[in-house]
Motif scaffolding. Structure first.
Motif, PDB file in Angstrom:
ATOM      1  N   ALA A 154     -13.546  -6.325   2.054  1.00 39.74           N
ATOM      2  CA  ALA A 154     -14.106  -5.039   1.455  1.00 39.74           C
ATOM      3  C   ALA A 154     -14.368  -4.194   2.576  1.00 39.74           C
ATOM      4  N   GLY A 155     -14.833  -4.577   3.760  1.00 39.95           N
ATOM      5  CA  GLY A 155     -15.203  -3.710   5.119  1.00 39.95           C
ATOM      6  C   GLY A 155     -13.736  -3.082   5.330  1.00 39.95           C
ATOM      7  N   LEU A 156     -12.764  -3.970   5.544  1.00 38.63           N
ATOM      8  CA  LEU A 156     -11.387  -3.301   5.858  1.00 38.63           C
ATOM      9  C   LEU A 156     -11.011  -2.182   5.172  1.00 38.63           C
ATOM     10  N   ILE A 157     -11.154  -2.437   3.747  1.00 40.86           N
ATOM     11  CA  ILE A 157     -11.036  -1.381   2.829  1.00 40.86           C
ATOM     12  C   ILE A 157     -11.671  -0.190   2.812  1.00 40.86           C
ATOM     13  N   LEU A 158     -13.009  -0.296   2.848  1.00 42.54           N
ATOM     14  CA  LEU A 158     -13.750   0.809   3.282  1.00 42.54           C
ATOM     15  C   LEU A 158     -13.541   1.744   4.590  1.00 42.54           C
ATOM     16  N   VAL A 159     -13.199   0.840   5.559  1.00 41.58           N
ATOM     17  CA  VAL A 159     -12.959   1.543   6.892  1.00 41.58           C
ATOM     18  C   VAL A 159     -11.370   2.202   6.606  1.00 41.58           C
ATOM     19  N   SER A 160     -10.365   1.734   6.029  1.00 39.13           N
ATOM     20  CA  SER A 160      -9.296   2.281   6.010  1.00 39.13           C
ATOM     21  C   SER A 160      -9.557   3.416   5.031  1.00 39.13           C
ATOM     22  N   ILE A 161     -10.172   3.707   4.035  1.00 41.44           N
ATOM     23  CA  ILE A 161     -10.269   4.667   3.153  1.00 41.44           C
ATOM     24  C   ILE A 161     -11.087   5.785   4.124  1.00 41.44           C
ATOM     25  N   ALA A 162     -12.155   5.452   4.955  1.00 46.47           N
ATOM     26  CA  ALA A 162     -12.847   6.420   5.625  1.00 46.47           C
ATOM     27  C   ALA A 162     -11.824   6.897   6.715  1.00 46.47           C
ATOM     28  N   VAL A 163     -10.801   6.320   7.309  1.00 44.81           N
ATOM     29  CA  VAL A 163     -10.148   6.672   8.301  1.00 44.81           C
ATOM     30  C   VAL A 163      -8.969   7.788   7.423  1.00 44.81           C
ATOM     31  N   CYS A 164      -8.543   7.224   6.603  1.00 43.26           N
ATOM     32  CA  CYS A 164      -7.442   8.132   5.592  1.00 43.26           C
ATOM     33  C   CYS A 164      -8.153   9.413   5.353  1.00 43.26           C
ATOM     34  N   CYS A 165      -9.466   9.384   4.857  1.00 48.90           N
ATOM     35  CA  CYS A 165     -10.047  10.737   4.532  1.00 48.90           C
ATOM     36  C   CYS A 165     -10.303  11.682   5.890  1.00 48.90           C
ATOM     37  N   CYS A 166     -10.508  11.044   6.803  1.00 50.94           N
ATOM     38  CA  CYS A 166     -10.845  11.845   8.180  1.00 50.94           C
ATOM     39  C   CYS A 166      -9.520  12.331   8.713  1.00 50.94           C
ATOM     40  N   TYR A 167      -8.489  11.497   8.331  1.00 56.51           N
ATOM     41  CA  TYR A 167      -6.936  12.026   8.809  1.00 56.51           C
ATOM     42  C   TYR A 167      -6.453  13.289   8.080  1.00 56.51           C
ATOM     43  N   CYS A 168      -6.863  12.938   6.710  1.00 55.62           N
ATOM     44  CA  CYS A 168      -6.598  14.124   5.898  1.00 55.62           C
ATOM     45  C   CYS A 168      -7.217  15.306   6.119  1.00 55.62           C
ATOM     46  N   CYS A 169      -8.523  15.130   6.438  1.00 57.72           N
ATOM     47  CA  CYS A 169      -9.133  16.501   6.695  1.00 57.72           C
ATOM     48  C   CYS A 169      -8.759  16.989   8.089  1.00 57.72           C
ATOM     49  N   TYR A 170      -8.557  16.144   8.891  1.00 52.65           N
ATOM     50  CA  TYR A 170      -7.889  16.582  10.390  1.00 52.65           C
ATOM     51  C   TYR A 170      -6.641  17.462  10.126  1.00 52.65           C
ATOM     52  N   CYS A 171      -5.755  16.687   9.300  1.00 53.75           N
ATOM     53  CA  CYS A 171      -4.298  17.407   9.042  1.00 53.75           C
ATOM     54  C   CYS A 171      -4.612  18.895   8.133  1.00 53.75           C
ATOM     55  N   ARG A 172      -5.339  18.893   7.287  1.00 51.62           N
ATOM     56  CA  ARG A 172      -5.603  20.290   6.599  1.00 51.62           C
ATOM     57  C   ARG A 172      -6.132  21.138   7.557  1.00 51.62           C
ATOM     58  N   ARG A 173      -6.924  20.934   8.518  1.00 51.59           N
ATOM     59  CA  ARG A 173      -7.696  21.642   9.314  1.00 51.59           C
ATOM     60  C   ARG A 173      -6.443  22.187  10.280  1.00 51.59           C
ATOM     61  N   ARG A 174      -5.838  21.379  10.855  1.00 53.21           N
ATOM     62  CA  ARG A 174      -4.744  21.795  11.817  1.00 53.21           C
ATOM     63  C   ARG A 174      -3.651  22.392  11.022  1.00 53.21           C
ATOM     64  N   SER A 175      -3.299  22.054   9.841  1.00 54.49           N
ATOM     65  CA  SER A 175      -2.126  23.056   9.173  1.00 54.49           C
ATOM     66  C   SER A 175      -2.614  24.332   8.982  1.00 54.49           C
ATOM     67  N   ARG A 176      -4.082  24.724   8.500  1.00 51.19           N
ATOM     68  CA  ARG A 176      -4.747  25.873   8.217  1.00 51.19           C
ATOM     69  C   ARG A 176      -4.798  26.633   9.539  1.00 51.19           C
ATOM     70  N   ARG A 177      -4.893  26.094  10.650  1.00 47.93           N
ATOM     71  CA  ARG A 177      -4.883  26.726  12.062  1.00 47.93           C
ATOM     72  C   ARG A 177      -3.628  27.431  12.529  1.00 47.93           C
ATOM     73  N   LEU A 178      -2.731  26.239  12.028  1.00 49.35           N
ATOM     74  CA  LEU A 178      -1.458  26.702  12.438  1.00 49.35           C
ATOM     75  C   LEU A 178      -0.727  27.828  11.552  1.00 49.35           C
ATOM     76  N   ASP A 179      -1.420  27.918  10.153  1.00 46.53           N
ATOM     77  CA  ASP A 179      -1.049  29.033   9.337  1.00 46.53           C
ATOM     78  C   ASP A 179      -1.793  30.404   9.876  1.00 46.53           C
ATOM     79  N   GLU A 180      -2.925  30.156  10.618  1.00 45.67           N
ATOM     80  CA  GLU A 180      -3.689  31.440  11.090  1.00 45.67           C
ATOM     81  C   GLU A 180      -2.748  31.920  12.180  1.00 45.67           C
ATOM     82  N   GLU A 181      -2.297  31.087  13.172  1.00 43.64           N
ATOM     83  CA  GLU A 181      -2.064  31.633  14.226  1.00 43.64           C
ATOM     84  C   GLU A 181      -0.669  32.013  13.976  1.00 43.64           C
ATOM     85  N   GLU A 182       0.183  31.735  12.988  1.00 42.86           N
ATOM     86  CA  GLU A 182       1.341  32.183  12.459  1.00 42.86           C
ATOM     87  C   GLU A 182       1.211  33.639  11.967  1.00 42.86           C
TER      88      GLU A 182
END
Length: 111
Positions: free
Chosen positions: A50-78
């Motif tokens: 259960a701990g591994l599942i929760l940690v993997s979900i948290a990591v996926c959420c953080c990674y997805c948020c980081y990717c969205r923020r980064r792609s938004r920043r790239l769009d703004e720079e473009e």
């Protein structure tokens, strides 16, 4: 079935409680279902999974948020780069128009 090693008896599992009470059998001597599954090991294994599942979900959420923020920043720079290029082209066009006007005035007055 709850097998207890202390008195070698098979007791009906107490369904009302998640863990068997220590009055029936101590947790280290209790076995679940088949006789080789130790209750303590089962609880630890379930907690780890259960701990591994929760940690993997948290990591996926953080990674997805980081990717969205980064792609938004790239769009703004473009967009900024596109606007900068448009301004540069407009400036060059105005400069060319001014040069043409100046050339006409020089021809008119023979300069």
């Amino acid at each position: 079935c709850l097998w207890c090693y202390t008195n070698n008896t098979c007791i009906d599992y107490p369904v009302r409680s998640i863990l068997p009470p220590s009055s029936l059998c101590s947790l280290s001597n209790a076995r679940w279902g088949v006789c080789w599954i130790n209750f303590e090991a089962l609880i630890i294994a379930i907690a780890v999974v259960a701990g591994l599942i929760l940690v993997s979900i948290a990591v996926c959420c953080c990674y997805c948020c980081y990717c969205r923020r980064r792609s938004r920043r790239l769009d703004e720079e473009e967009q900024l780069a596109r606007k900068r290029e448009e301004r540069r082209l407009q400036s060059l066009q105005r400069k060319h128009e001014r040069k043409l006007k100046h050339d006409e005035i020089r021809k008119k007055y023979g300069m």
